[in-house]
Structure formats: structure tokens, C-alpha cells
Design an enzyme around this catalytic site. Sequence first.
Site, PDB file in Angstrom:
ATOM      1  N   ASN A 181       0.695  -1.180   0.084  1.00 22.94           N
ATOM      2  CA  ASN A 181      -0.040   0.113   0.024  1.00 22.94           C
ATOM      3  C   ASN A 181       0.892   1.214   0.070  1.00 22.94           C
ATOM      4  O   ASN A 181       0.679   2.119  -0.696  1.00 22.94           O
ATOM      5  CB  ASN A 181      -0.983  -0.001   1.276  1.00 22.94           C
ATOM      6  CG  ASN A 181      -2.345  -0.828   0.949  1.00 22.94           C
ATOM      7  OD1 ASN A 181      -3.190  -0.389   0.190  1.00 22.94           O
ATOM      8  ND2 ASN A 181      -2.361  -2.139   1.527  1.00 22.94           N
ATOM      9  N   ARG A 202       5.245   1.996  25.392  1.00 24.11           N
ATOM     10  CA  ARG A 202       4.511   2.310  24.190  1.00 24.11           C
ATOM     11  C   ARG A 202       4.828   4.041  24.092  1.00 24.11           C
ATOM     12  O   ARG A 202       5.014   4.129  23.000  1.00 24.11           O
ATOM     13  CB  ARG A 202       3.190   2.053  24.350  1.00 24.11           C
ATOM     14  CG  ARG A 202       2.555   1.793  23.188  1.00 24.11           C
ATOM     15  CD  ARG A 202       1.118   1.270  23.563  1.00 24.11           C
ATOM     16  NE  ARG A 202       1.133  -0.143  23.598  1.00 24.11           N
ATOM     17  CZ  ARG A 202       1.178  -1.011  22.458  1.00 24.11           C
ATOM     18  NH1 ARG A 202       0.852  -0.511  21.300  1.00 24.11           N
ATOM     19  NH2 ARG A 202       0.985  -2.385  22.575  1.00 24.11           N
ATOM     20  N   ASN A 246      -5.566   5.282   8.093  1.00 21.56           N
ATOM     21  CA  ASN A 246      -5.468   4.018   7.914  1.00 21.56           C
ATOM     22  C   ASN A 246      -6.286   3.067   7.054  1.00 21.56           C
ATOM     23  O   ASN A 246      -7.429   3.589   6.645  1.00 21.56           O
ATOM     24  CB  ASN A 246      -5.510   3.328   9.448  1.00 21.56           C
ATOM     25  CG  ASN A 246      -5.061   1.830   9.517  1.00 21.56           C
ATOM     26  OD1 ASN A 246      -4.031   1.464   9.060  1.00 21.56           O
ATOM     27  ND2 ASN A 246      -6.118   0.898  10.115  1.00 21.56           N
ATOM     28  N   HIS A 294      -7.762  -0.791   6.235  1.00 22.09           N
ATOM     29  CA  HIS A 294      -8.080  -2.001   6.833  1.00 22.09           C
ATOM     30  C   HIS A 294      -8.912  -3.005   5.817  1.00 22.09           C
ATOM     31  O   HIS A 294      -9.461  -2.478   5.244  1.00 22.09           O
ATOM     32  CB  HIS A 294      -9.083  -1.633   8.102  1.00 22.09           C
ATOM     33  CG  HIS A 294      -9.321  -3.035   8.958  1.00 22.09           C
ATOM     34  ND1 HIS A 294      -8.417  -3.368   9.758  1.00 22.09           N
ATOM     35  CD2 HIS A 294     -10.452  -3.592   8.773  1.00 22.09           C
ATOM     36  CE1 HIS A 294      -8.905  -4.668  10.031  1.00 22.09           C
ATOM     37  NE2 HIS A 294     -10.177  -4.532   9.745  1.00 22.09           N
ATOM     38  N   ASP A 320      -9.530   0.146  14.606  1.00 19.39           N
ATOM     39  CA  ASP A 320     -10.098   0.176  13.453  1.00 19.39           C
ATOM     40  C   ASP A 320     -11.572   0.781  13.351  1.00 19.39           C
ATOM     41  O   ASP A 320     -12.494   0.145  13.103  1.00 19.39           O
ATOM     42  CB  ASP A 320     -10.176  -1.659  13.027  1.00 19.39           C
ATOM     43  CG  ASP A 320      -8.909  -2.081  12.864  1.00 19.39           C
ATOM     44  OD1 ASP A 320      -7.969  -1.299  12.237  1.00 19.39           O
ATOM     45  OD2 ASP A 320      -8.808  -3.272  13.094  1.00 19.39           O
ATOM     46  N   GLU A 327      -7.417  -1.899  -2.492  1.00 18.14           N
ATOM     47  CA  GLU A 327      -6.753  -1.312  -1.454  1.00 18.14           C
ATOM     48  C   GLU A 327      -5.644  -0.400  -2.285  1.00 18.14           C
ATOM     49  O   GLU A 327      -5.800   0.990  -1.990  1.00 18.14           O
ATOM     50  CB  GLU A 327      -6.018  -2.020  -0.479  1.00 18.14           C
ATOM     51  CG  GLU A 327      -6.821  -2.819   0.689  1.00 18.14           C
ATOM     52  CD  GLU A 327      -5.912  -3.932   1.504  1.00 18.14           C
ATOM     53  OE1 GLU A 327      -5.072  -3.068   1.980  1.00 18.14           O
ATOM     54  OE2 GLU A 327      -6.389  -4.691   1.682  1.00 18.14           O
TER      55      GLU A 327
HETATM   56  C1  GRF Z   1      -3.171  -4.790   4.129  1.00 20.62           C
HETATM   57  O1  GRF Z   1      -4.093  -5.620   3.743  1.00 20.62           O
HETATM   58  C2  GRF Z   1      -3.838  -3.443   4.871  1.00 20.62           C
HETATM   59  O2  GRF Z   1      -5.103  -3.535   4.803  1.00 20.62           O
HETATM   60  C3  GRF Z   1      -3.589  -3.993   6.343  1.00 20.62           C
HETATM   61  O3  GRF Z   1      -2.594  -4.689   6.315  1.00 20.62           O
HETATM   62  C4  GRF Z   1      -1.965  -5.046   5.036  1.00 20.62           C
HETATM   63  C5  GRF Z   1      -0.677  -4.471   4.620  1.00 20.62           C
HETATM   64  O4  GRF Z   1      -0.275  -4.761   3.417  1.00 20.62           O
HETATM   65  N1  GRF Z   1      -3.648  -2.950   7.071  1.00 20.62           N
HETATM   66  P1  GRF Z   1       0.937  -3.936   2.626  1.00 20.62           P
HETATM   67  O5  GRF Z   1       2.098  -4.133   3.708  1.00 20.62           O
HETATM   68  O6  GRF Z   1       0.487  -2.621   2.437  1.00 20.62           O
HETATM   69  O7  GRF Z   1       1.188  -4.835   1.496  1.00 20.62           O
END
Ligand code: GRF
Length: 217
Positions: free
Chosen positions: A16, A67, A109, A111, A147, A176
Amino acid sequence: MRKRRVGVLISGRGSNMMALVEAARAPDYPAEIVCVVSNRPGAAGLAWAREQGLAAHAVDHKAYATREAFEDALHAVLMAEGVELIACAGFMRLMTAGFVARWAGRMINIHPSLLPLYPGLNTHARALADGVRIVGCTVHHVVAEMDAGPIIAQGAVPVIDGDTPAALADRILSVEHVIYPQALALVASGKARLEDGHVRILSTVNQTARLISPDVG
Ligand code: GRF
């Protein structure tokens, strides 16, 4: 147009993040990716970002006692890079309410489910177990609850009989890579505006889009 300065947070392969970097190469894209930060020094996405000549930082969560200490270090890196907007892309650390408050309205973010369905892990296996016919992905603002948070964009794909969690993950991932750059552009340009805990889209939208599943003609 002034491009908004975006930092992308990753933990793994970073596909992503790559989609965001590629999209941001367009001259008229309203954001620039100024750095990539991973909490895992060995993340494959970090090596890719370095190869692209991007600023790529590891802030190893294991090196910090708490954290909060980890988040302070992360915040310092982001501030040093002049980051205005954070895009989490497979970043597998939960943020404290304090960190979320510092970036409220400026951290998004992605998800792999149609939230509010299937927050958390193993989203694809859970959707298959439920027998749903449509699944998808969501780009949302980050809030203290995991989320959750105002939804900016969603994309949907059909579930096909015989799908495995991995097959479903691949099909969703390809969407995505489309919606995340679009959602970031909407936020960066001000066309997706947070109002009273909801996102308002200040743009013309296609009102006839439909996905029917099973689509048997
Ligand atoms: C994706 O499916 C995203 O939605 C989730 O973790 C995965 C990350 O994949 N939060 P990448 O590292 O972007 O390939």
C-alpha cells in the site's frame, strides 16, 4: 497547489505504501510522500523505499521500554521530516490515545474489511466463515479505538465460491491499492472534510456504482 507532506508508517511488505508513492509521483497529486517509517527494521517495504531514494527510517519498538517512549521517538522522526499527515499502511502497532490525540484528524489507516464489520485480525477467514458475498477494504481516520474512526473511502469485491483467505486477501489488496491513493488525495486536498465525527466528501461522486454478488449475468 501546495502538496501536503505525508509520512507513511509500515511494518511489513508495504504494497500500500508503494501504491501511495507511485500515485504521489503525479504532478497534480495533492500530497508528497516525504518519508517512510517502520517499527520493524527488517521490513521489506523499508528497503524498497530506500531504493527509491525516499527517506526511510526504522523506529524499532523493541528498543523502547514503554509504548509512550516508542511513540515519542516516532513523533520526533515525523516532526523532523515536517510531516503533516500520517498514512498507516500495514502498521501493526496500536497507538495510545495520547499519540492519536496529537495527530487527530491528520492520521489515516487502511483496513482489509468493510468496517465496521471485521475489525482486528483474520478478517478474510472470518468473512469466509460467515458466508458473506461481498467483502472489501476501508480507509478511515485513526481514533483511539482500534479499526474505528470516521470512514473516508471503501472498496468492495465479490467472494467467489472456493475462495481461501489468501485468495480473498489478494482480491481485496488490489482494491486497497486503488482506494488508498484516492482517499489520501481527498484528505490532502481538503475534499474529504471531518465534520462532527463524519467525513463529508466535497466532490462530485458517481451515484450509479453497484456491485452485485454473485453476479451471474
Ligand atoms: C493490508 O491488507 C492492509 O489493509 C492491512 O495490512 C495489509 C498491509 O499490506 N492493514 P501491505 O504491507 O500494504 O502490503
